[in-house]
Design a protein around this motif. Structure first.
Motif, PDB file in Angstrom:
ATOM      1  N   ASP B 127     -81.870  -2.455  17.076  1.00 32.99           N
ATOM      2  CA  ASP B 127     -82.157  -3.424  16.286  1.00 32.99           C
ATOM      3  C   ASP B 127     -81.513  -3.968  15.211  1.00 32.99           C
ATOM      4  O   ASP B 127     -81.256  -5.005  14.524  1.00 32.99           O
ATOM      5  CB  ASP B 127     -83.743  -3.116  15.781  1.00 32.99           C
ATOM      6  CG  ASP B 127     -84.665  -3.357  16.608  1.00 32.99           C
ATOM      7  OD1 ASP B 127     -84.806  -4.457  17.104  1.00 32.99           O
ATOM      8  OD2 ASP B 127     -85.424  -2.365  16.758  1.00 32.99           O
ATOM      9  N   ARG B 129     -78.686  -4.915  15.665  1.00 32.72           N
ATOM     10  CA  ARG B 129     -77.794  -6.138  16.029  1.00 32.72           C
ATOM     11  C   ARG B 129     -78.414  -7.521  15.709  1.00 32.72           C
ATOM     12  O   ARG B 129     -77.868  -8.390  15.760  1.00 32.72           O
ATOM     13  CB  ARG B 129     -77.793  -5.973  17.619  1.00 32.72           C
ATOM     14  CG  ARG B 129     -76.628  -5.113  17.951  1.00 32.72           C
ATOM     15  CD  ARG B 129     -75.438  -5.490  18.433  1.00 32.72           C
ATOM     16  NE  ARG B 129     -74.264  -4.585  18.671  1.00 32.72           N
ATOM     17  CZ  ARG B 129     -74.217  -4.055  19.843  1.00 32.72           C
ATOM     18  NH1 ARG B 129     -74.622  -4.384  20.795  1.00 32.72           N
ATOM     19  NH2 ARG B 129     -73.012  -3.032  19.809  1.00 32.72           N
ATOM     20  N   ARG B 130     -79.975  -7.313  15.236  1.00 31.82           N
ATOM     21  CA  ARG B 130     -80.524  -8.478  14.963  1.00 31.82           C
ATOM     22  C   ARG B 130     -79.917  -8.911  13.613  1.00 31.82           C
ATOM     23  O   ARG B 130     -79.592  -8.300  12.653  1.00 31.82           O
ATOM     24  CB  ARG B 130     -81.974  -8.131  14.887  1.00 31.82           C
ATOM     25  CG  ARG B 130     -82.651  -7.557  16.058  1.00 31.82           C
ATOM     26  CD  ARG B 130     -84.093  -7.802  15.713  1.00 31.82           C
ATOM     27  NE  ARG B 130     -84.699  -7.101  17.109  1.00 31.82           N
ATOM     28  CZ  ARG B 130     -84.832  -7.644  18.104  1.00 31.82           C
ATOM     29  NH1 ARG B 130     -84.669  -8.915  18.318  1.00 31.82           N
ATOM     30  NH2 ARG B 130     -85.342  -6.824  19.166  1.00 31.82           N
ATOM     31  N   ASP B 131     -80.337 -10.532  13.303  1.00 28.65           N
ATOM     32  CA  ASP B 131     -80.540 -10.828  11.999  1.00 28.65           C
ATOM     33  C   ASP B 131     -81.322 -10.016  11.117  1.00 28.65           C
ATOM     34  O   ASP B 131     -82.693 -10.036  11.715  1.00 28.65           O
ATOM     35  CB  ASP B 131     -80.967 -12.278  12.009  1.00 28.65           C
ATOM     36  CG  ASP B 131     -79.693 -13.245  12.269  1.00 28.65           C
ATOM     37  OD1 ASP B 131     -78.669 -12.834  12.448  1.00 28.65           O
ATOM     38  OD2 ASP B 131     -80.054 -14.573  12.295  1.00 28.65           O
ATOM     39  N   GLY B 132     -80.941  -9.638  10.069  1.00 28.57           N
ATOM     40  CA  GLY B 132     -81.716  -8.789   9.211  1.00 28.57           C
ATOM     41  C   GLY B 132     -81.998  -7.359   9.733  1.00 28.57           C
ATOM     42  O   GLY B 132     -82.902  -6.777   9.623  1.00 28.57           O
ATOM     43  N   GLY B 133     -81.247  -6.981  10.678  1.00 30.94           N
ATOM     44  CA  GLY B 133     -81.575  -5.528  11.449  1.00 30.94           C
ATOM     45  C   GLY B 133     -81.316  -4.429  10.609  1.00 30.94           C
ATOM     46  O   GLY B 133     -81.881  -3.601  10.875  1.00 30.94           O
ATOM     47  N   GLU B 134     -80.242  -4.446   9.360  1.00 30.00           N
ATOM     48  CA  GLU B 134     -80.295  -3.496   8.711  1.00 30.00           C
ATOM     49  C   GLU B 134     -81.645  -3.009   7.959  1.00 30.00           C
ATOM     50  O   GLU B 134     -81.992  -1.856   7.964  1.00 30.00           O
ATOM     51  CB  GLU B 134     -79.302  -3.362   7.307  1.00 30.00           C
ATOM     52  CG  GLU B 134     -77.856  -3.566   8.111  1.00 30.00           C
ATOM     53  CD  GLU B 134     -76.795  -3.441   6.957  1.00 30.00           C
ATOM     54  OE1 GLU B 134     -77.215  -3.179   5.798  1.00 30.00           O
ATOM     55  OE2 GLU B 134     -75.694  -3.492   7.219  1.00 30.00           O
ATOM     56  N   GLN B 135     -82.321  -4.119   7.604  1.00 27.69           N
ATOM     57  CA  GLN B 135     -83.593  -3.844   6.942  1.00 27.69           C
ATOM     58  C   GLN B 135     -84.636  -3.155   8.040  1.00 27.69           C
ATOM     59  O   GLN B 135     -85.343  -2.378   7.558  1.00 27.69           O
ATOM     60  CB  GLN B 135     -84.035  -5.412   6.727  1.00 27.69           C
ATOM     61  CG  GLN B 135     -85.519  -5.345   5.994  1.00 27.69           C
ATOM     62  CD  GLN B 135     -86.271  -6.761   6.209  1.00 27.69           C
ATOM     63  OE1 GLN B 135     -85.456  -7.713   6.493  1.00 27.69           O
ATOM     64  NE2 GLN B 135     -87.177  -6.902   5.590  1.00 27.69           N
ATOM     65  N   ASP B 257     -88.248  -8.535  16.455  1.00 31.07           N
ATOM     66  CA  ASP B 257     -87.581  -9.223  15.361  1.00 31.07           C
ATOM     67  C   ASP B 257     -87.549  -8.074  14.230  1.00 31.07           C
ATOM     68  O   ASP B 257     -88.004  -6.851  14.303  1.00 31.07           O
ATOM     69  CB  ASP B 257     -88.426 -10.510  14.820  1.00 31.07           C
ATOM     70  CG  ASP B 257     -89.850 -10.060  14.428  1.00 31.07           C
ATOM     71  OD1 ASP B 257     -90.041  -9.168  14.039  1.00 31.07           O
ATOM     72  OD2 ASP B 257     -90.706 -10.793  14.830  1.00 31.07           O
ATOM     73  N   ALA B 258     -86.617  -8.597  13.029  1.00 32.65           N
ATOM     74  CA  ALA B 258     -86.370  -7.470  12.192  1.00 32.65           C
ATOM     75  C   ALA B 258     -87.502  -7.073  11.171  1.00 32.65           C
ATOM     76  O   ALA B 258     -87.434  -6.218  10.636  1.00 32.65           O
ATOM     77  CB  ALA B 258     -85.310  -7.899  11.191  1.00 32.65           C
ATOM     78  N   GLN B 259     -88.645  -7.962  11.441  1.00 34.93           N
ATOM     79  CA  GLN B 259     -89.816  -7.679  10.461  1.00 34.93           C
ATOM     80  C   GLN B 259     -91.060  -6.715  11.344  1.00 34.93           C
ATOM     81  O   GLN B 259     -91.927  -6.184  10.693  1.00 34.93           O
ATOM     82  CB  GLN B 259     -90.628  -8.917  10.266  1.00 34.93           C
ATOM     83  CG  GLN B 259     -89.878  -9.953   9.255  1.00 34.93           C
ATOM     84  CD  GLN B 259     -88.544 -10.599   9.845  1.00 34.93           C
ATOM     85  OE1 GLN B 259     -88.732 -11.141  10.769  1.00 34.93           O
ATOM     86  NE2 GLN B 259     -87.752 -10.213   8.993  1.00 34.93           N
TER      87      GLN B 259
END
Lengths: 274, 274
Positions: B127, B129-135, B257-259
């Motif tokens: 994850d 690799r996703r936008d916001g993946g660090e979160q 997703d990142a959420q």
């Protein structure tokens, strides 16, 4: 005369297609084709709302003057109305053949489970659009006209069913699923990734304990994936059959193509319409 | 210290990704991440042949020095090794958390059914690799480090599970499927047509009799179809829940997703690692 009623439990066809199929049916003077008006209704994804598709199917199935119900095409949607349709079918449905495949498999399964009429896997009017489609539609017309189909001696009097693999996977464990103990189960697939086919076999083989064996039809239009799966459809089928202790019985002459064979559900003794 | 073993039961990740996740994990001094070499093996579709992926999973699950097993990513393939893995897990597996989602759901389901360890739905290394993946990855790292997660009071002490809808559909009726009576079942989906989502709900709702209710996570990256389906995911979920007599309990904060929220299977009382 055989009167064939055509309805669309999933998605619609055009009047132009119906006219072309009717023209082809003129080769079989004993056939009278009756396309239900519902075939041409378009509402979102479906050939009309659930209630309309259900009513049309019941019109066709409950008419004592109709000898067979032919499903116009697949797509998606028969599962939404199948249980309701089957529970409301009157005595006139019991002598009819029901002919189709792919998404129509939800109805074929439910009818076969309920012991209503004769479920038959085979080409539909929409198949006329394929390369060689006239040959496919003519095959169904000949069957509907009472011509015998080439017997499949390999079945050796074992009962048979034929399904799209995804349709069968979605049927497993539902109130439409027939008891397939002792049956030869034929499956085919179209437009699914090989990993998805592997996943579907994981699922269905766990639901098919007690079947006589599985035969694999054609797996066509497999989309390219970002990586090769590493096994072909027959290897996938053999692998999951072996894991589940299901005999793999070789290939089946069915698929989303013009060669798609007619497979009456049940035992081959009655592979001809009365 | 908490030692986290990472393996890839489905498809591989790169060493570069593993390094980036390890760098992020430095924020949590109590964590020690151990990426199994198998994570980086590529063989056809999979992160190594079934035997290799199985052996790596058993290495991680059977090591008494390991506190949690984190699945590197989804894709497809965990179902091929899940039964064998679960049947061979030793006593050291019983105290571990197993963390992942999507295709890893086959393992979470089977482990939950077998009563082995703690199945937890949540973000995976891939994850990042996703936008916001660090979160997203930080959320899982914090959980693995023993930080409490925000309690979901709406569960009201009812047990919960969270699955990708397709994964749950393929699990239904198999030897990996847990008894979900009394559970709140959360589902999410990605990259499936709306008609396919309708079809999956037809299937799963017939297998979920007795659950406390269903909650719908995010349905993302729906491909455009040649025709509009005519209903949105929530309408679809509500429709099939109503047909099956399953309470529809609203939305769930899960998805590809990142959420994507962390959801420990079972009752919320223990929503923190020991």
């Amino acid at each position: 005369m055989s009167r064939i009623a055509i309805c669309a439990p999933a998605t619609p066809i055009t009047r132009e297609l119906a006219e072309r199929v009717s023209a082809l049916a003129a080769e079989f003077p004993s056939l009278e084709l009756a396309f239900h008006e519902q075939c041409f209704v378009e509402q979102g994804h479906f050939a009309g709302a659930d209630e309309l598709r259900l009513a049309a199917l019941l019109d066709c199935a409950s008419d004592p003057a109709v000898d067979a119900v032919w499903f116009a095409r697949g797509g998606y949607g028969a599962n939404r109305i199948a249980s309701a349709a089957i529970s409301r079918m009157g005595p006139a449905a019991r002598d009819k053949a029901f002919l189709g495949y792919s998404d129509a498999g939800y109805l074929l399964a439910g009818l076969y489970r309920a012991g209503i009429g004769r479920s038959v896997h085979g080409p539909m009017p929409m198949d006329l659009r394929r390369d060689g489609g006239e040959q496919a539609v003519r095959r169904s017309l000949a069957f509907l006209a009472g011509e015998p189909i080439e017997p499949d001696h390999s079945l050796a009097q074992r009962p048979v069913v034929a399904f799209n693999l995804m349709t069968l996977a979605m049927l497993c464990g539902t109130d439409l699923m027939p008891d397939l103990a002792g049956h030869v189960v034929m499956v085919e697939e179209v437009a699914e990734h090989l990993y998805a086919i592997d996943r579907l076999f994981f699922h269905v083989t766990q639901h098919l304990g007690g079947i006589a064996g599985l035969r694999l039809g054609r797996v066509s239009d497999v989309p390219e994936n970002d990586r090769p799966f590493g096994a072909q459809p027959e290897e996938i089928a053999r692998y999951w059959c072996a894991r589940a202790g299901i005999p793999y019985l070789g290939s089946a002459d069915i698929g989303h193509d013009a060669q798609n064979r007619i497979v009456p559900f049940g035992v081959a003794a009655s592979q001809r319409l009365p």
